[in-house]
Design a protein around this motif. Sequence first.
Motif, PDB file in Angstrom:
ATOM      1  N   VAL A 239       0.918  -1.346  -0.017  1.00  0.00           N
ATOM      2  CA  VAL A 239       0.057   0.004   0.097  1.00  0.00           C
ATOM      3  C   VAL A 239       0.965   1.155  -0.163  1.00  0.00           C
ATOM      4  CG1 VAL A 239      -1.900   1.399   1.301  1.00  0.00           C
ATOM      5  CG2 VAL A 239      -1.945  -1.226   1.309  1.00  0.00           C
ATOM      6  N   ILE A 240       1.916   1.282   1.008  1.00  0.00           N
ATOM      7  CA  ILE A 240       2.648   2.387   0.975  1.00  0.00           C
ATOM      8  C   ILE A 240       4.305   1.836   0.923  1.00  0.00           C
ATOM      9  CG2 ILE A 240       3.785   4.050   2.502  1.00  0.00           C
ATOM     10  CD1 ILE A 240       0.742   4.536   3.543  1.00  0.00           C
ATOM     11  N   SER A 338       2.465   6.310  -2.040  1.00  0.00           N
ATOM     12  CA  SER A 338       1.216   5.833  -1.628  1.00  0.00           C
ATOM     13  C   SER A 338       0.282   5.372  -2.700  1.00  0.00           C
ATOM     14  CB  SER A 338       0.421   7.040  -0.827  1.00  0.00           C
ATOM     15  OG  SER A 338       0.963   7.426   0.111  1.00  0.00           O
ATOM     16  N   LEU A 414      -1.627  14.320  -0.313  1.00  0.00           N
ATOM     17  CA  LEU A 414      -2.893  13.697  -0.138  1.00  0.00           C
ATOM     18  C   LEU A 414      -3.927  14.493   0.108  1.00  0.00           C
ATOM     19  CD1 LEU A 414      -1.413  10.498   1.911  1.00  0.00           C
ATOM     20  CD2 LEU A 414      -2.476  10.669  -0.480  1.00  0.00           C
ATOM     21  N   ASN A 425      -9.170   4.958  -0.993  1.00  0.00           N
ATOM     22  CA  ASN A 425      -8.431   4.712   0.163  1.00  0.00           C
ATOM     23  C   ASN A 425      -7.525   5.856   0.404  1.00  0.00           C
ATOM     24  OD1 ASN A 425      -6.438   4.404  -1.757  1.00  0.00           O
ATOM     25  ND2 ASN A 425      -5.342   3.078  -0.609  1.00  0.00           N
ATOM     26  N   LEU A 429      -4.903   6.423   3.695  1.00  0.00           N
ATOM     27  CA  LEU A 429      -3.405   7.025   3.227  1.00  0.00           C
ATOM     28  C   LEU A 429      -2.861   8.323   4.145  1.00  0.00           C
ATOM     29  CD1 LEU A 429      -3.494   6.366  -0.502  1.00  0.00           C
ATOM     30  CD2 LEU A 429      -2.370   5.000   1.018  1.00  0.00           C
ATOM     31  N   SER A 430      -3.922   8.849   4.226  1.00  0.00           N
ATOM     32  CA  SER A 430      -3.634  10.290   5.145  1.00  0.00           C
ATOM     33  C   SER A 430      -3.475   9.874   6.443  1.00  0.00           C
ATOM     34  CB  SER A 430      -4.655  11.118   4.951  1.00  0.00           C
ATOM     35  OG  SER A 430      -4.945  11.625   3.680  1.00  0.00           O
TER      36      SER A 430
END
Length: 668
Positions: A239-240, A338, A414, A425, A429-430
């Motif tokens: 995801v990151i 991200s 973001l 999402n 992510l933030s």
Amino acid sequence: MAITKILIANRGEIACRVIKTARKMGIATVAVYSDADREALHVQMADEAVHIGPAPSNQSYIVIDRILDAIRQTGADAVHPGYGFLSENAAFAAALEKVGVAFIGPPLRAIEAMGDKITSKKIAAEAGVSTVPGHMGLIEDAEEAVRIAAKIGYPVMIKASAGGGGKGMRIAWNDTEAREGFQSSKNEAKSSFGDDRIFIEKFVTQPRHIEIQVLGDRHGNTLYLGERECSIQRRNQKVIEEAPSPFLDEATRKAMGEQAVALAKAVGYHSAGTVEFIVDGNRNFYFLEMNTRLQVEHPVTELITGIDLVEQMIRVAAGERLSFGQEEVKLNGWAIESRLYAEDPYRNFLPSIGRLTRYRPPAEGVQEDGAIIRNDTGVYEGGEISMYYDPMVAKLCSWGPDRQAAIEAMGQALDDFEVEGIGHNLPFLSAVMQNARFREGHLTTAFIAEEFPDGFQGVSPDADARRKLAAVATLINDRLQRRATKISGTIGNHRRVVGREWSVALGSEAIAVTFAQEGDASRVTFADGGTASIRSDWLPGQTHATFFIDEMPMGVKVDKIGYSLRLRWRGIDVIARVREPRVAELARLMPVKLPPDTSKMLLCPMPGLITAVAVAEGDTVEAGQALATIEAMKMENILRAERKAVVKRVPVSVGASLAVDEVIMEFE
């Protein structure tokens, strides 16, 4: 050889990414597309485009003959496979070799050796690369999987031999999960790769997922370009990612890099590739697999090295030598990626499809503070996210001179990223960017499960955030009120006056404020005497604006919903109601409308295809029992009972295509 025209055997953001570099190098490009991608961005960007079949990838993008036909039609002399689809398919590479078309990737032998995870582990061990304990032979059925898993010792990882991208992977902690996981992995592997072979290995607890980028030419020169930390994962899907890793020291980096190069040389590797390792808390590392292709997360390596990996792949395929050596590879600053997915974090990250009614990424390039923002994407506003392909919408990247600067740049980017029309999402992510453990760099592949054990419910604003959002809501309200006075004008001898005293409700909590204009800025005073200076160029109708509170910027998404405001910032999503104090007092007496009761229904959590129904009307089910399986975006999802109940009605059958919240079954 000189490469003059490249066909990209892929779609979406990676096809767009390859086109950008080819265009920079003066090379013509050819896109291929399915029925679902007729209006796709990569089709619009390429010099030529060829239709290759129906929407399902197994009838278009992974049909080798259709790609070969597109090559013949366009006269392309090289193919870049991107990632996924045919990128690690040895038969595809062999077919290109047979017709004399350059494959912008590694040699056939390397694809065959490393594409099979069982063979690759044996070769890695022979090359002196440390490997994870496991059963490297093929497994025939679920019962054999259970016996092997018990022998290795739980927990174990069940993996597709030809897998990648999180497809065909399951963690099993007991016999039941091993049995179910084997079958689901086998089904996903067959659907995604056309190869349902499965193997099992020990699952290392508290692991980090760190990978080494390698690059080699056809003249025996092979080197490594540092590492990427890929530990923030969900369902085995990254995801990151960031580069470098906040965990490695120079000695471990060098050891991992040298082992990765040794493995690449053992199979005569050239082009870009990635060697993935699992690293424990003591920096012991074990080989997982080698990806004989460009990785999704390659931009973070490009940002810290200044090396365009796609360009290097093209030059290597053309027979050129690498123009730099290992000693010239320098890691500069920090980069974070991200992945923006069409997945609803408030519904356990289930896939979402639909039209992008708003898609406005942050500005790319060098920012005022020196940070760099990059956004690799394959979509556009008005485009559609379909159910047929991977749910990734974009890869947002930030660069800064150090990790903290890169995180801050990502957080702001973001905030500035607007996406509407689908579940996505971005809030999650933030939230990760603001998470204390993430900011400290204490990561494992269990990060998401441990930090969000009950799933993602959004970010609850703390006292400071509530004040800031109350100030934002008050400023917006003042602008709206003053606009209304200009519209209504003067009635008789009375002119509408905008008040100074307001009550700002954020959720269930109300904050009393006093608002006063002070030149270009305004001042908000709270009930306890605290104040905040606020200014912004926001105007009615704008869906995003930067608000400066005590000169600190906040990128806030704003939507007017009736008489309320929806404000989104740093993973916080709140409804703000700004009322006059007397109106707020009366509003508290109003009854609250309750949502409908769906507790006795199993609702479809995402658009998808029912592939299995495990119970029938009249059956008694226990908590945790599998009820049905739904497939969406190439992933199988098993729906389970939340509690003991009796099945009253099952209105769907296998093969049915359902929309979100359609009833799958009802309980008594």
